[in-house]
Scaffold this motif. Structure first.
Motif, short mmCIF file in Angstrom:
data_model
loop_
_atom_site.label_atom_id
_atom_site.label_comp_id
_atom_site.label_asym_id
_atom_site.label_seq_id
_atom_site.Cartn_x
_atom_site.Cartn_y
_atom_site.Cartn_z
N GLU A 97 -2.68 -37.03 12.23
CA GLU A 97 -2.69 -38.10 11.25
C GLU A 97 -3.99 -38.88 11.39
N ALA A 101 -4.49 -44.90 11.01
CA ALA A 101 -3.05 -45.08 10.93
C ALA A 101 -2.42 -45.15 12.32
N ALA A 104 -3.35 -48.64 13.72
CA ALA A 104 -2.66 -49.71 13.01
C ALA A 104 -1.19 -49.79 13.39
N ALA A 105 -0.56 -48.65 13.66
CA ALA A 105 0.85 -48.64 13.99
C ALA A 105 1.14 -49.08 15.41
N ARG A 106 0.13 -49.06 16.28
CA ARG A 106 0.39 -49.32 17.70
C ARG A 106 -0.38 -50.51 18.29
N TRP A 109 1.74 -53.75 19.24
CA TRP A 109 2.55 -53.74 20.47
C TRP A 109 1.69 -54.00 21.70
#
Length: 330
Positions: A97, A101, A104-106, A109
């Protein structure tokens, strides 16, 4: 009402920091790119995974041609740099991917883990270090210093494994990893907070000795300053002298320590996220390194370097704001 004007010294400091940051980021990107190019791993085979040995060689060659991995290194780097300026961080060969992305998704956290840990470390070290300095030579002071020196010698991954063995497996108080329960159908604040207790505690304990010992020594020195001794002579309460005079003086060099220690905090978060299976950038960085996913690894390294440089700049500005007597000269 007159518009606010920035201090010329602040502008000068920002410009000089940017003049240093740009070459540093440029050198970091070149270093990561050269490491990726020197790797014996074939990006096309890495992308194909287990099916690489049964895939038609023509398909693998087509993947290499699409990615341009056979082009000369200067051409590859110029193309990567051009895509970077357009906001394209490349394609993750290990996660299949876009790199943007994945980050941005991690990233949230990781920022949550580091932010909460830093807040707990600062509050705890300021309180315990100040009390230890006030009672220097006493039982509390000796105990705090002994514990700090002992923790400094323990690797953070060992602390993480010990915490899981005691508080998760033996006592069952906290989960051993992840952000939510296995049976959870949604992410809730209480569930995430419960799962973050052990990771935050481990990272806090591993980073606290540096800050605690620094505060202890700084406050102990401040207690000998003339203005603190004068405050005592005026009959002010011990608590007022300690927190209102000695600690206030010791806070200035403490701000510098926060900025310079941030890289180690980030490094500790990588190991903690890996041990506790947290979906942050730290665990992804380890996976990228093991899988030779250099587009993802280079992007994370570049972003981390930029964050550290920005934190050092903010530290310098905060130091000046806390003590107007300090002159900004860059």
């Amino acid at each position: 009402m007159e518009p606010a004007h920035l201090d010329p010294g602040v502008i000068k400091l920002v410009r000089r920091r940017l003049a240093v940051a740009v070459p540093v980021l440029f050198a970091t990107s070149i270093g990561m790119f050269l490491l990726g190019a020197a790797s014996p791993m074939d990006p096309a085979m890495q992308y194909a995974g287990a099916t690489a040995f049964t895939t038609d060689p023509a398909n693998l060659a087509q993947i290499r041609a699409n990615w341009g991995v056979d082009d000369p290194l200067p051409v590859q780097y110029a193309r990567w740099l051009g895509n970077l300026f357009q906001g394209d961080l490349g394609w993750s060969t290990s996660r299949h991917e876009p790199v943007g992305a994945v980050i941005a998704a991690r990233a949230g956290w990781t920022l949550l883990l580091i932010g909460v840990t830093l807040a707990v470390v600062l509050a705890g070290s300021l309180l315990l270090g100040t009390i230890a300095a006030y009672r220097r030579g006493g039982l509390f002071d000796r105990g705090i210093r002994a514990a700090a020196y002992a923790v400094e010698s323990m690797p953070v991954f060992w602390l993480a494994l010990a915490a899981i063995a005691v508080f998760a497996l033996a006592l069952g108080w906290f989960p051993a990893g992840g952000l939510t329960d296995v049976t959870a159908t949604s992410t809730t604040f209480g569930d995430v907070a419960h799962h973050l207790v052990l990771p935050v505690a481990v990272l806090t304990v591993s980073q606290a000795p540096w800050f605690l010992l620094f505060v202890r020594d700084s406050v102990a020195d401040s207690l000998r300053d003339d203005h603190v001794l004068a405050a005592r002579a005026r009959g002010l309460r011990g608590r007022t002298v300690l927190f209102g005079h000695a600690l206030r003086t010791a806070l200035l060099p403490f701000l510098t320590l926060v900025g310079t220690h941030l890289p180690e905090l980030v490094g500790g978060s990588v190991l903690v996220e890996t041990v506790f299976s947290l979906p942050g950038l730290g665990a992804v960085s380890v996976q990228a390194a093991l899988g030779s996913d250099f587009p993802l690894l280079a992007a994370i390294t570049l972003i981390t370097t930029a964050v550290v440089l920005l934190a050092n700049l903010c530290t310098d500005l905060a130091y000046t704001a806390a003590d107007p007597r300090v002159r900004i000269d860059g």
